[in-house]
Enzyme design. Structure first.
Site, PDB file in Angstrom:
ATOM      1  N   ASN A  38       0.875  -1.182   0.000  1.00  0.00           N
ATOM      2  CA  ASN A  38       0.000   0.000   0.000  1.00  0.00           C
ATOM      3  C   ASN A  38       0.904   1.222   0.000  1.00  0.00           C
ATOM      4  O   ASN A  38       1.482   1.594   1.019  1.00  0.00           O
ATOM      5  CB  ASN A  38      -0.882  -0.029   1.253  1.00  0.00           C
ATOM      6  CG  ASN A  38      -1.844   1.127   1.304  1.00  0.00           C
ATOM      7  OD1 ASN A  38      -1.813   2.022   0.456  1.00  0.00           O
ATOM      8  ND2 ASN A  38      -2.698   1.128   2.307  1.00  0.00           N
ATOM      9  N   ARG A  42      -2.640  -2.079  -3.398  1.00  0.00           N
ATOM     10  CA  ARG A  42      -3.862  -1.322  -3.148  1.00  0.00           C
ATOM     11  C   ARG A  42      -3.843  -0.069  -4.020  1.00  0.00           C
ATOM     12  O   ARG A  42      -2.875   0.693  -3.981  1.00  0.00           O
ATOM     13  CB  ARG A  42      -3.930  -0.930  -1.678  1.00  0.00           C
ATOM     14  CG  ARG A  42      -5.112  -0.081  -1.359  1.00  0.00           C
ATOM     15  CD  ARG A  42      -5.265   0.075   0.138  1.00  0.00           C
ATOM     16  NE  ARG A  42      -6.533   0.685   0.427  1.00  0.00           N
ATOM     17  CZ  ARG A  42      -6.675   1.881   1.005  1.00  0.00           C
ATOM     18  NH1 ARG A  42      -5.627   2.578   1.348  1.00  0.00           N
ATOM     19  NH2 ARG A  42      -7.872   2.358   1.231  1.00  0.00           N
ATOM     20  N   HIS A  94     -13.094   2.356   0.442  1.00  0.00           N
ATOM     21  CA  HIS A  94     -13.107   1.280   1.448  1.00  0.00           C
ATOM     22  C   HIS A  94     -13.782   0.018   0.890  1.00  0.00           C
ATOM     23  O   HIS A  94     -14.238  -0.837   1.650  1.00  0.00           O
ATOM     24  CB  HIS A  94     -13.906   1.656   2.714  1.00  0.00           C
ATOM     25  CG  HIS A  94     -13.260   2.660   3.611  1.00  0.00           C
ATOM     26  ND1 HIS A  94     -14.005   3.478   4.418  1.00  0.00           N
ATOM     27  CD2 HIS A  94     -11.972   2.966   3.846  1.00  0.00           C
ATOM     28  CE1 HIS A  94     -13.207   4.259   5.121  1.00  0.00           C
ATOM     29  NE2 HIS A  94     -11.954   3.969   4.776  1.00  0.00           N
ATOM     30  N   ARG A  98     -12.389  14.345   8.833  1.00  0.00           N
ATOM     31  CA  ARG A  98     -13.161  14.780   7.659  1.00  0.00           C
ATOM     32  C   ARG A  98     -14.596  15.108   8.043  1.00  0.00           C
ATOM     33  O   ARG A  98     -15.193  14.406   8.863  1.00  0.00           O
ATOM     34  CB  ARG A  98     -13.182  13.678   6.596  1.00  0.00           C
ATOM     35  CG  ARG A  98     -11.884  13.521   5.863  1.00  0.00           C
ATOM     36  CD  ARG A  98     -11.913  12.339   4.912  1.00  0.00           C
ATOM     37  NE  ARG A  98     -10.829  11.436   5.228  1.00  0.00           N
ATOM     38  CZ  ARG A  98     -10.763  10.168   4.834  1.00  0.00           C
ATOM     39  NH1 ARG A  98     -11.739   9.629   4.132  1.00  0.00           N
ATOM     40  NH2 ARG A  98      -9.732   9.441   5.161  1.00  0.00           N
ATOM     41  N   ARG A 137     -10.848   7.065  21.975  1.00  0.00           N
ATOM     42  CA  ARG A 137     -10.471   6.840  23.374  1.00  0.00           C
ATOM     43  C   ARG A 137     -10.321   8.176  24.092  1.00  0.00           C
ATOM     44  O   ARG A 137     -10.835   8.369  25.199  1.00  0.00           O
ATOM     45  CB  ARG A 137      -9.159   6.034  23.447  1.00  0.00           C
ATOM     46  CG  ARG A 137      -9.364   4.601  23.002  1.00  0.00           C
ATOM     47  CD  ARG A 137      -8.082   3.932  22.621  1.00  0.00           C
ATOM     48  NE  ARG A 137      -7.599   4.428  21.315  1.00  0.00           N
ATOM     49  CZ  ARG A 137      -6.700   3.820  20.571  1.00  0.00           C
ATOM     50  NH1 ARG A 137      -6.158   2.702  20.994  1.00  0.00           N
ATOM     51  NH2 ARG A 137      -6.322   4.310  19.420  1.00  0.00           N
ATOM     52  N   GLU A 181      -8.091  -5.897   5.294  1.00  0.00           N
ATOM     53  CA  GLU A 181      -7.954  -5.497   3.891  1.00  0.00           C
ATOM     54  C   GLU A 181      -6.761  -6.173   3.217  1.00  0.00           C
ATOM     55  O   GLU A 181      -6.819  -6.512   2.045  1.00  0.00           O
ATOM     56  CB  GLU A 181      -7.830  -3.963   3.802  1.00  0.00           C
ATOM     57  CG  GLU A 181      -9.168  -3.294   4.054  1.00  0.00           C
ATOM     58  CD  GLU A 181      -9.067  -1.790   4.275  1.00  0.00           C
ATOM     59  OE1 GLU A 181      -8.670  -1.400   5.392  1.00  0.00           O
ATOM     60  OE2 GLU A 181      -9.377  -1.030   3.362  1.00  0.00           O
TER      61      GLU A 181
HETATM   62  P1  ADP Z   1      -7.827   4.010   9.629  1.00  0.00           P
HETATM   63  O1  ADP Z   1      -8.991   4.689   8.988  1.00  0.00           O
HETATM   64  O2  ADP Z   1      -6.667   4.926   9.882  1.00  0.00           O
HETATM   65  O3  ADP Z   1      -7.452   2.675   9.012  1.00  0.00           O
HETATM   66  P2  ADP Z   1      -8.569   2.406  11.960  1.00  0.00           P
HETATM   67  O4  ADP Z   1      -9.587   1.505  11.357  1.00  0.00           O
HETATM   68  O5  ADP Z   1      -7.262   1.820  12.349  1.00  0.00           O
HETATM   69  O6  ADP Z   1      -8.348   3.715  11.089  1.00  0.00           O
HETATM   70  O7  ADP Z   1      -9.233   3.103  13.237  1.00  0.00           O
HETATM   71  C1  ADP Z   1      -8.524   4.013  14.020  1.00  0.00           C
HETATM   72  C2  ADP Z   1      -9.473   4.605  15.057  1.00  0.00           C
HETATM   73  O8  ADP Z   1     -10.048   3.560  15.840  1.00  0.00           O
HETATM   74  C3  ADP Z   1      -8.792   5.497  16.065  1.00  0.00           C
HETATM   75  O9  ADP Z   1      -8.725   6.838  15.612  1.00  0.00           O
HETATM   76  C4  ADP Z   1      -9.709   5.403  17.274  1.00  0.00           C
HETATM   77  O10 ADP Z   1     -10.710   6.403  17.199  1.00  0.00           O
HETATM   78  C5  ADP Z   1     -10.380   4.051  17.118  1.00  0.00           C
HETATM   79  N1  ADP Z   1      -9.934   3.074  18.125  1.00  0.00           N
HETATM   80  C6  ADP Z   1      -8.865   2.282  18.073  1.00  0.00           C
HETATM   81  N2  ADP Z   1      -8.787   1.525  19.199  1.00  0.00           N
HETATM   82  C7  ADP Z   1      -9.839   1.863  19.975  1.00  0.00           C
HETATM   83  C8  ADP Z   1     -10.322   1.443  21.241  1.00  0.00           C
HETATM   84  N3  ADP Z   1      -9.704   0.524  21.973  1.00  0.00           N
HETATM   85  N4  ADP Z   1     -11.455   2.017  21.705  1.00  0.00           N
HETATM   86  C9  ADP Z   1     -12.094   2.960  20.982  1.00  0.00           C
HETATM   87  N5  ADP Z   1     -11.687   3.382  19.771  1.00  0.00           N
HETATM   88  C10 ADP Z   1     -10.582   2.853  19.274  1.00  0.00           C
END
Ligand code: ADP
Length: 405
Positions: free
Chosen positions: A17, A98, A187, A248, A291, A391
């Site tokens: 990617n 990707r 996505h 966003r 979090r 993915e």
């Molecule tokens: P990306 O779109 O960058 O691939 P991810 O699918 O990895 O994002 O999601 C990242 C987001 O997931 C973080 O910004 C956070 O808001 C949320 N996140 C990750 N771990 C936790 C958790 N344990 N509890 C709540 N939210 C979480």
């Protein structure tokens, strides 16, 4: 998640990617679904690049200048040589790339050839930050790994099936056609993987299921999937449309752009930056990680509470709209960082939706979910699930499908 190569006869797939200043990679064993190794090269083109390689359960980090993508991939291959796993022993049968924007042209993965490279380049105006580095990654990887087939897997492909009614913006047709302005989604690899996993997990034919998939990460999107075919999705020409996201805005009245340009004197680039990087949860509360956002809400921060309310309100509107689009809803699935980990978001989203048959069982819902889990109560009209997305595995499997390896 790492392990030593299984030595499976089908071999492994290297998934790449390639972003504007980073390259993420994963060596996947498609048979077991395991990541044999993974890593990330960041800050390409900056004075100090950062490299992370995870293999055999160990993480190696290095800081060194990485002038360009070619050097980034050379470093990655060097790490495989030095630390392992040995790529020739891992029997790499394909490289899966990707690619963000496949436009109207690509409805599935394709073997990369000159025509495909040209098409990815031609589609660059639709994804100027993504397609050019994706293509660079493909070219560099082909030069370094010339003996294996390279496959392009498009983030938009799953949504190529959107009916015209869902994919068409109500703007002047001639302008839209000339500039390829339509809803492509994003996505897609995740929505496709998760909707297929749902059928497997429930042991029901995909063809029979009317599903909503909520991919809630830092980027977030919803899709409506009827019988395995995508019929709606919340992202549009670009991944800016739709849900409230980490940074966003998602949906806004397009006139916000004219207003800011005319009255605040902001340039198009400044408004682009505002809506893509300084909006969403971050713009509303200063935090884009859930979090931290929950901590602020618990501490009584009114901006954080509003941010969470706006996020959930938008999401709930989409669930209602997609229920209407599908006519009947069988399954609602949460995935990605927020969807998999945040039980509070899941619980609050379904509040008041019981009349639509959507509810979660508090005990089943509690906690983070590392594997597919049904969280609706026994006998619920709509099965609510959490299904971790993957993915890289989806790209690896699609690459294998194309190469027939
Ligand atoms: P990306 O779109 O960058 O691939 P991810 O699918 O990895 O994002 O999601 C990242 C987001 O997931 C973080 O910004 C956070 O808001 C949320 N996140 C990750 N771990 C936790 C958790 N344990 N509890 C709540 N939210 C979480």
């Amino acid at each position: 998640m790492t392990s030593t190569p299984t030595g499976d006869a089908r071999g492994t797939v290297l998934v790449v990617n390639s972003g504007s200043s980073s390259v993420k990679y994963q060596l996947v064993d498609p048979a077991s679904g395991e990541a044999v190794a993974s890593g990330l090269v960041e800050r390409i083109g900056e004075p100090r690049g950062a490299v992370k390689h995870v293999a055999h359960g160990e993480t190696t980090r290095r800081e060194l200048p990485v002038p360009d993508h070619a050097e980034a991939l050379r470093i990655v291959l060097g790490l495989f040589d030095e630390i392992g796993p040995d790529l020739s022993a891992a029997h790499v049968v394909a490289v899966g790339h990707r690619v963000v924007q496949g436009g109207s042209r690509f409805d599935g993965p394709v073997l990369v050839d000159d025509a495909v490279e040209h098409a990815i380049e031609e589609l660059s105006p639709l994804a100027p930050l993504h397609n050019p580095p994706n293509l660079t990654g493909i070219r560099v990887a082909q030069a370094l790994l010339p003996d294996v087939p390279h496959v392009a897997v498009f983030d938009t492909a799953f949504f190529r099936t959107l009916p015209d009614a869902a994919a068409t913006y109500a703007i002047d047709t001639a302008v839209a056609e000339q500039h390829q302005v339509r809803r492509y989604g994003a996505h897609g690899t995740s929505h496709q993987y998760v909707s297929q996993q749902v059928a497997e997990v429930l042991g029901r034919p995909l063809e029979d299921l009317h599903q909503i998939v909520l991919h809630l990460g830092n980027g977030a999107s919803a899709s409506a999937v009827r019988g395995g075919v995508a019929v709606e999705t919340s992202m549009g020409l670009t991944p800016l449309e739709g849900l409230v996201m980490g940074t966003r805005s998602g949906d806004v009245d397009p006139a916000v752009v004219f207003h800011l340009h005319r009255n605040a004197g902001m340039s198009v680039d400044e408004i682009d930056d505002l809506l893509n990087r300084r909006s969403g949860l971050k713009g509303l509360s200063g935090e884009n990680d859930f979090r931290a956002l929950h901590e602020l809400v618990d501490a009584g921060d009114p901006r954080a509470r509003l941010a969470l309310d706006v996020y959930l309100h938008r999401l709930r509107k989409y669930v209602g709209a997609y229920h209407a689009v599908l006519g009947r809803l069988d399954v609602l699935t949460f995935t990605a960082g927020v969807g998999e980990n945040d039980d509070l978001v899941r619980a609050r989203l379904v509040e008041g939706l019981d009349a639509m048959g959507i509810e979660v069982d508090p005990e089943r819902n509690a906690g983070r979910k590392g594997e597919p889990t049904v969280i609706s109560p026994e006998g619920a009209r709509v099965t609510v699930l959490v299904v971790p997305t993957n993915e890289e595995l989806a790209i690896a499997r699609q690459a294998l499908d194309v190469t027939g390896a």
